[in-house]
Design a protein around this motif. Structure first.
Motif, short mmCIF file in Angstrom:
data_model
loop_
_atom_site.label_atom_id
_atom_site.label_comp_id
_atom_site.label_asym_id
_atom_site.label_seq_id
_atom_site.Cartn_x
_atom_site.Cartn_y
_atom_site.Cartn_z
N GLY A 68 0.77 -1.23 0.00
CA GLY A 68 0.00 0.00 0.00
C GLY A 68 0.80 1.28 0.00
N SER A 69 2.13 1.19 -0.01
CA SER A 69 2.95 2.39 0.11
C SER A 69 3.17 3.07 -1.24
CB SER A 69 4.30 2.04 0.73
OG SER A 69 5.07 1.24 -0.16
N VAL A 70 3.52 4.36 -1.17
CA VAL A 70 3.83 5.13 -2.38
C VAL A 70 5.00 4.51 -3.15
CG1 VAL A 70 4.70 7.36 -3.21
CG2 VAL A 70 2.84 7.27 -1.54
N PRO A 71 6.13 4.18 -2.49
CA PRO A 71 7.24 3.64 -3.28
C PRO A 71 6.91 2.29 -3.91
CG PRO A 71 7.75 3.58 -0.94
CD PRO A 71 6.52 4.42 -1.09
N LEU A 72 6.16 1.44 -3.22
CA LEU A 72 5.80 0.16 -3.82
C LEU A 72 4.98 0.38 -5.09
CD1 LEU A 72 5.61 -2.96 -3.76
CD2 LEU A 72 3.51 -2.69 -2.42
N ARG A 73 4.03 1.28 -5.01
CA ARG A 73 3.19 1.55 -6.18
C ARG A 73 4.03 2.10 -7.34
NH1 ARG A 73 -0.23 4.27 -3.68
NH2 ARG A 73 0.49 6.39 -4.10
N ASN A 74 4.94 3.00 -7.04
CA ASN A 74 5.74 3.59 -8.11
C ASN A 74 6.78 2.63 -8.67
OD1 ASN A 74 4.56 6.11 -8.46
ND2 ASN A 74 5.66 6.99 -6.73
N ILE A 75 7.38 1.82 -7.81
CA ILE A 75 8.32 0.80 -8.31
C ILE A 75 7.59 -0.18 -9.21
CG2 ILE A 75 9.74 -1.15 -7.59
CD1 ILE A 75 10.60 0.59 -5.17
N ALA A 76 6.36 -0.57 -8.83
CA ALA A 76 5.58 -1.47 -9.69
C ALA A 76 5.29 -0.83 -11.03
CB ALA A 76 4.28 -1.86 -8.98
N ARG A 77 5.01 0.46 -11.03
CA ARG A 77 4.75 1.15 -12.29
C ARG A 77 6.00 1.21 -13.17
NH1 ARG A 77 0.12 4.10 -12.90
NH2 ARG A 77 1.19 5.67 -14.15
N ILE A 78 7.15 1.33 -12.57
CA ILE A 78 8.39 1.25 -13.35
C ILE A 78 8.53 -0.13 -13.98
CG2 ILE A 78 10.90 1.29 -13.22
CD1 ILE A 78 10.62 3.41 -10.99
N VAL A 79 8.30 -1.17 -13.19
CA VAL A 79 8.43 -2.55 -13.70
C VAL A 79 7.49 -2.80 -14.86
CG1 VAL A 79 8.13 -4.99 -13.09
CG2 VAL A 79 9.27 -3.44 -11.49
N THR A 80 6.28 -2.26 -14.79
CA THR A 80 5.31 -2.49 -15.87
C THR A 80 5.54 -1.58 -17.06
OG1 THR A 80 3.73 -0.93 -14.90
CG2 THR A 80 3.54 -3.25 -14.25
N GLY A 81 6.37 -0.55 -16.89
CA GLY A 81 6.64 0.36 -18.00
C GLY A 81 5.64 1.47 -18.15
N THR A 82 4.73 1.61 -17.18
CA THR A 82 3.72 2.66 -17.28
C THR A 82 4.21 3.99 -16.72
OG1 THR A 82 2.73 1.91 -15.19
CG2 THR A 82 1.79 1.05 -17.22
N GLY A 83 5.29 3.96 -15.95
CA GLY A 83 5.89 5.19 -15.45
C GLY A 83 5.32 5.60 -14.11
N PRO A 84 6.20 5.97 -13.17
CA PRO A 84 5.75 6.34 -11.83
C PRO A 84 5.38 7.81 -11.75
CG PRO A 84 8.11 6.46 -11.90
CD PRO A 84 7.64 6.04 -13.29
N SER A 85 4.79 8.20 -10.60
CA SER A 85 4.72 9.62 -10.32
C SER A 85 6.13 10.08 -9.97
CB SER A 85 3.75 9.90 -9.17
OG SER A 85 4.12 9.20 -8.00
N VAL A 86 6.48 11.26 -10.44
CA VAL A 86 7.84 11.74 -10.33
C VAL A 86 7.85 13.07 -9.60
CG1 VAL A 86 9.88 12.51 -11.62
CG2 VAL A 86 8.52 10.58 -12.46
N THR A 87 8.68 13.18 -8.59
CA THR A 87 8.88 14.43 -7.89
C THR A 87 10.35 14.79 -7.91
OG1 THR A 87 7.02 13.97 -6.42
CG2 THR A 87 8.53 15.72 -5.75
N PRO A 88 10.77 15.78 -8.70
CA PRO A 88 12.18 16.18 -8.66
C PRO A 88 12.53 16.60 -7.24
CG PRO A 88 11.03 17.22 -10.48
CD PRO A 88 9.98 16.58 -9.63
N PRO A 89 13.72 16.26 -6.76
CA PRO A 89 14.11 16.65 -5.41
C PRO A 89 13.90 18.14 -5.20
CG PRO A 89 15.74 15.18 -6.35
CD PRO A 89 14.79 15.52 -7.45
N GLY A 90 13.09 18.48 -4.18
CA GLY A 90 12.83 19.88 -3.88
C GLY A 90 11.81 20.53 -4.81
N GLY A 91 11.19 19.74 -5.70
CA GLY A 91 10.27 20.33 -6.64
C GLY A 91 8.88 19.76 -6.53
N ARG A 92 8.06 20.12 -7.49
CA ARG A 92 6.69 19.65 -7.51
C ARG A 92 6.59 18.31 -8.23
NH1 ARG A 92 3.09 24.78 -9.48
NH2 ARG A 92 3.18 26.01 -7.55
N ARG A 93 5.50 17.63 -7.92
CA ARG A 93 5.26 16.36 -8.63
C ARG A 93 5.01 16.65 -10.10
NH1 ARG A 93 0.64 12.38 -6.49
NH2 ARG A 93 2.03 12.53 -4.70
N ALA A 94 5.64 15.78 -10.95
CA ALA A 94 5.45 15.93 -12.39
C ALA A 94 4.32 15.02 -12.87
CB ALA A 94 6.73 15.57 -13.12
#
Length: 325
Positions: free
Chosen positions: A299-325
């Motif tokens: 249920g965590s944010v990193p698990l969800r985003n890592i799974a999206r990387i594995v599937t190739g759909t792309g994670p939510s991205v937040t540049p360090p110190g910036g806004r979510r892309a």
């Protein structure tokens, strides 16, 4: 501003590598004993096919190896090791390989490798061995659940991990030893499932291992999380075909590790550039607010985003110190 004196730089460098001694330790505590005897596993060649019958035969063979190691641990009087091995040999557990010697090695499969279209290989950090395998296994199971059908996750404990606090944990020596085995393993997977999208997921000291194996490796993604550094100045220096990702949780103590390398006559200590620093050049993914061992928590944010990387759909991205892309 004048440069600090050499002694000051040296003290800071030594401090950096002392902190880095606990790099990628999934759990605080001493690593398990490596002196528990175990027989050599049966000699098996590489798998040539991922057909269900071939995999079933491999899983049965490695189960026999695990049971032999369990009997040896029982005879040695190490109840903790024997209990861990007994659990690994339970029906339904599926190991492509197992070697109970020197702390233990193994590659456990979660999901149906025969039909997997997406494969994630988890590479753990220091302090991970047969006696301290639960966190790696739980993370692999959680990721497989998040990915769903058509995916397989492999917990690759394929190298002699450094102890939690030891000279080996300060350098890339163990990673350099591990890299050829990881490359062979990934190549074998590609032979079994040539059309599958394969990703390396590298936790803490495991990111040093992945960096050493990365040159030209035919995987889609290399994901560095909770990383102390890779030993390379930039992602480009990994010379990887893959997309290199990096993320770090907001409460991960690894953020406080000074990212330095100290060159000494006998070794380079420390792991250099911070992978989540924009200057390193990795793609950044949002890793939530968790700690060092929380990246694959259900249920965590990193698990969800890592799974999206594995599937190739792309994670939510937040540049360090910036806004979510």
């Amino acid at each position: 501003m004048p440069s600090p004196p050499h002694g000051s730089r040296l003290r800071r460098g030594v401090l950096a590598v002392l902190v880095a001694a606990s790099v990628a330790v999934p759990v605080v505590g001493a690593a398990g004993p490596t002196a528990v005897p175990a027989p050599a596993p049966a000699v098996r060649g590489p798998l040539r096919t991922a057909e269900p019958a071939a995999l079933a035969g491999r899983y049965a063979g490695t189960r026999a190896d695990i049971r032999a190691a369990e009997r040896a641990a029982t005879a040695h009087g190490d109840r903790e090791r024997a209990d861990a091995l007994r659990a690994m040999a339970e029906p339904g557990r599926r190991f492509l390989s197992f070697d109970g010697r020197d702390g233990g090695r193994g590659a456990e499969v979660f999901g149906d490798l025969s039909h997997a279209e997406r494969i994630a290989v988890l590479v753990p950090g220091a302090g991970t061995d047969v006696d301290h395998y639960g966190r790696l296994r739980n993370g692999a199971a959680a990721l497989r659940e998040e990915l769903g059908d058509g995916s397989a996750v492999i917990a690759w404990l394929g190298y002699r991990t450094p102890a939690t606090v030891s000279p080996a944990a300060l350098t890339s020596g163990r990673a350099s030893e591990a890299a050829p085995a990881l490359r062979r393993f990934v190549d074998e997977l590609r032979g079994l499932r040539p059309g599958a999208r394969t990703s390396l997921l590298c936790h803490s000291y495991g990111s040093v291992v992945c960096a050493r194996a990365a040159h030209g490796l035919r995987v889609a993604d290399i994901v560095l999380y909770a990383s102390p550094g890779t030993g390379y100045p930039t992602a480009a220096d990994l010379r990887a075909r893959a997309t290199v990702w990096a993320g770090r949780g907001g409460d991960d103590w690894i953020a406080g590790v000074p990212h330095m390398r100290l060159g000494l006559p006998f070794a380079d200590l420390g792991f250099g550039a911070d992978p989540v620093d924009p200057a390193f050049g990795a793609r950044h993914f949002e890793a939530g607010d968790g700690g060092h061992g929380d990246y694959l928590t259900p249920g965590s944010v990193p698990l969800r985003n890592i799974a999206r990387i594995v599937t190739g759909t792309g994670p939510s991205v937040t540049p360090p110190g910036g806004r979510r892309a």
